[in-house]
Design an enzyme around this catalytic site. Structure first.
Site, PDB file in Angstrom:
ATOM      1  N   LYS A 129       0.951  -1.052  -0.160  1.00  0.00           N
ATOM      2  CA  LYS A 129       0.017   0.072   0.085  1.00  0.00           C
ATOM      3  C   LYS A 129       0.839   1.279   0.014  1.00  0.00           C
ATOM      4  O   LYS A 129       2.153   1.331   0.317  1.00  0.00           O
ATOM      5  CB  LYS A 129      -0.843   0.166   1.095  1.00  0.00           C
ATOM      6  CG  LYS A 129      -2.044   0.800   1.118  1.00  0.00           C
ATOM      7  CD  LYS A 129      -3.296  -0.043   0.619  1.00  0.00           C
ATOM      8  CE  LYS A 129      -4.411   0.734   0.258  1.00  0.00           C
ATOM      9  NZ  LYS A 129      -5.609   0.045   0.024  1.00  0.00           N
ATOM     10  N   ASP A 169      -7.021   4.360  -4.315  1.00  0.00           N
ATOM     11  CA  ASP A 169      -7.652   4.325  -2.975  1.00  0.00           C
ATOM     12  C   ASP A 169      -8.209   5.507  -2.691  1.00  0.00           C
ATOM     13  O   ASP A 169      -8.598   6.428  -3.635  1.00  0.00           O
ATOM     14  CB  ASP A 169      -6.549   3.952  -1.880  1.00  0.00           C
ATOM     15  CG  ASP A 169      -7.315   3.497  -0.417  1.00  0.00           C
ATOM     16  OD1 ASP A 169      -7.597   2.362  -0.626  1.00  0.00           O
ATOM     17  OD2 ASP A 169      -7.182   4.414   0.386  1.00  0.00           O
TER      18      ASP A 169
END
Ligand code: GLU
Length: 449
Positions: A129, A169
């Protein structure tokens, strides 16, 4: 601490000690370890080989300066992150978040969750991430482009279709992916489709990727309902957020015969008893990038906006937190329970606090965790990589059918695994254990790396 198996306590203590102050990361690790007691009893090799301790330490963490110039000519400095957490199952895979709250602890919690989520999809993707503490709110298109170009000028050297494949995201959608893909292409002189997912349909993207996280969330809930011999028909739902996940969750709920009566953004929430008008919501949030109060102003009638209290005070049978981490606390969980909620499924990553989850469990509310429920987004990213690798593109209907099948498999795997490990009906135990076993077995097979 007494929720943890004795063999796992020192691993958790070490995580807390070595990652000082990263509370969201501690929370994400605790939740997984709390499910692994029965696994450790059955398979001591996972502890003996230190595979669990290794899982808690990212393979690589990158932190970098992102300098850029705003429209007034002022130099701005942000901080960029990429945590490459685990690549036992495939290249690091996971989104980029642009939001002022982003710090190393947040990126680590998201990266850690991503390992198990990606494992649950059954596809060849590892976990990672990234993001930056950049706030896109109120920024011009040119400012966003300059930021994305500067961000990618540093990050590109760590990426590659077989190495690390970011996507979107919070704060990162196809516009930002486009600017980053353009910069990657310019620096490397390679049109390497598989280096980013969430691309536009005309330049290597996949049908359904935009809708995938929201649709997948609702497909998962539909499986929960089917399991109870029920359907969405006539059900009242509340969906928090009004971004990419929330919008397409609302769309699919309406398609399946349910009614979403409230949604929110960080400024407050709207209640619309007739059901959220999706065209209007998309115009306000996707096209105009405006605040949600505009929805109520334009909709008129009994629909209203308020910033008083919480969206979770609105009565519903199905609640889908689709905004951000820890957005639903113990008091809000109790309000939902008083108002008769039956199913809570996490469209966002870790939106329910531990006390909220405890309250749902005690009240017999079906609770399904994000790493299973919202896995449709990253699963469709893996389908995008598959299409890119074969230079192919599938139709909307074919891609959606695959997504639905993937969600059904994840749902069933959670239930079967929970049953096998003595916790029938627990989606939390099922998701954590099934996600863990696939990645742990791969790590054992690959030796000490
Ligand atoms: N950010 C999304 C998630 O939380 C998608 C990641 C991806 O598609 O790589 O799973």
């Amino acid at each position: 601490m007494d929720q943890l198996h004795e063999k796992l306590r020192d691993i958790y203590e070490e995580v807390v000690r070595r990652n000082n102050g990263e509370t969201e990361f501690h929370q994400a690790v605790f939740e997984v370890l709390a499910s692994l007691g029965p696994v450790v009893d059955k398979h001591p090799e996972y502890v003996d080989s230190e595979v669990i301790r290794r899982l808690c330490e990212p393979e690589r963490q990158i932190i970098f300066r992102v300098p850029w110039v705003d429209d007034r000519g002022t130099v701005q400095i942000n901080r960029g992150f990429r945590v490459e957490f685990n690549s036992a199952l495939g290249p690091f895979k996971g989104g980029l978040r642009f939001h002022p709250s982003v710090n190393l602890g947040i990126v680590k919690f998201l990266g850690f969750e991503q390992i198990f989520k990606n494992s649950l999809t059954g596809m060849p993707i590892g976990g990672g991430k990234g993001g930056a503490d950049f706030d896109p709110k109120g920024r011009s298109d040119n400012e966003v482009m300059r930021f994305c170009q500067s961000f990618m000028t540093e990050l590109y050297r760590h990426l590659g279709e077989h190495t690390d494949v970011p996507a979107g995201d919070i704060g990162v959608g196809s516009r930002e992916i486009g600017y980053m893909f353009g910069q990657y292409k310019r620096i490397t002189n390679r049109w390497e489709a598989g280096v980013l997912t969430g691309k536009g349909i005309t330049w290597g993207g996949s049908q359904v990727r935009t809708e995938a996280t929201g649709y997948g969330t609702v497909f998962f809930v539909n499986e929960i309902l089917k399991h109870a011999k029920d359907t969405f028909e006539g059900k009242r739902a509340v969906v928090s957020g009004s971004g990419n996940v929330a919008i397409y969750a609302i769309e699919k709920i309406h398609e399946l015969g349910g009614t979403v009566v409230a949604c929110s953004d960080s400024s407050g929430y709207v209640v619309d008893e007739k059901g959220i008008d999706l065209d209007l919501l998309k115009e306000v949030k996707e096209i105009r990038r405006a605040r949600i109060v505009e929805y109520a102003e334009k909709r008129g009638g009994p629909a209203y906006f308020t910033d008083d209290g919480s969206v979770w005070n609105v009565p519903c049978e199905i609640a889908l937190p689709c905004a951000t981490q820890n957005e639903l606390n113990g008091d809000e969980a109790r309000a939902l329970i008083r108002n008769g909620v039956r199913i809570v499924a996490e469209g966002a990553n870790m939106p329910c606090s531990p006390t909220a989850i405890k309250a749902f469990n005690e009240a017999g509310v079906v609770f399904a965790p994000g790493k299973a429920v919202n896995a449709g987004g990253v699963a469709t990213s893996a389908l995008e990589m598959q299409q890119n690798a074969s230079r192919d593109s599938w139709t909307f209907a074919e891609t959606e059918a695959r997504l639905e099948q993937i969600m059904r498999r994840i749902h069933n795997r959670c239930l079967e695994t929970a049953e096998e490990y003595g916790q029938p009906g627990s989606y939390v135990a099922g998701a954590n254990i099934a996600g863990f076993i696939r990645v742990a077995d791969a790590m054992l097979a690959l030796g000490l790396v």
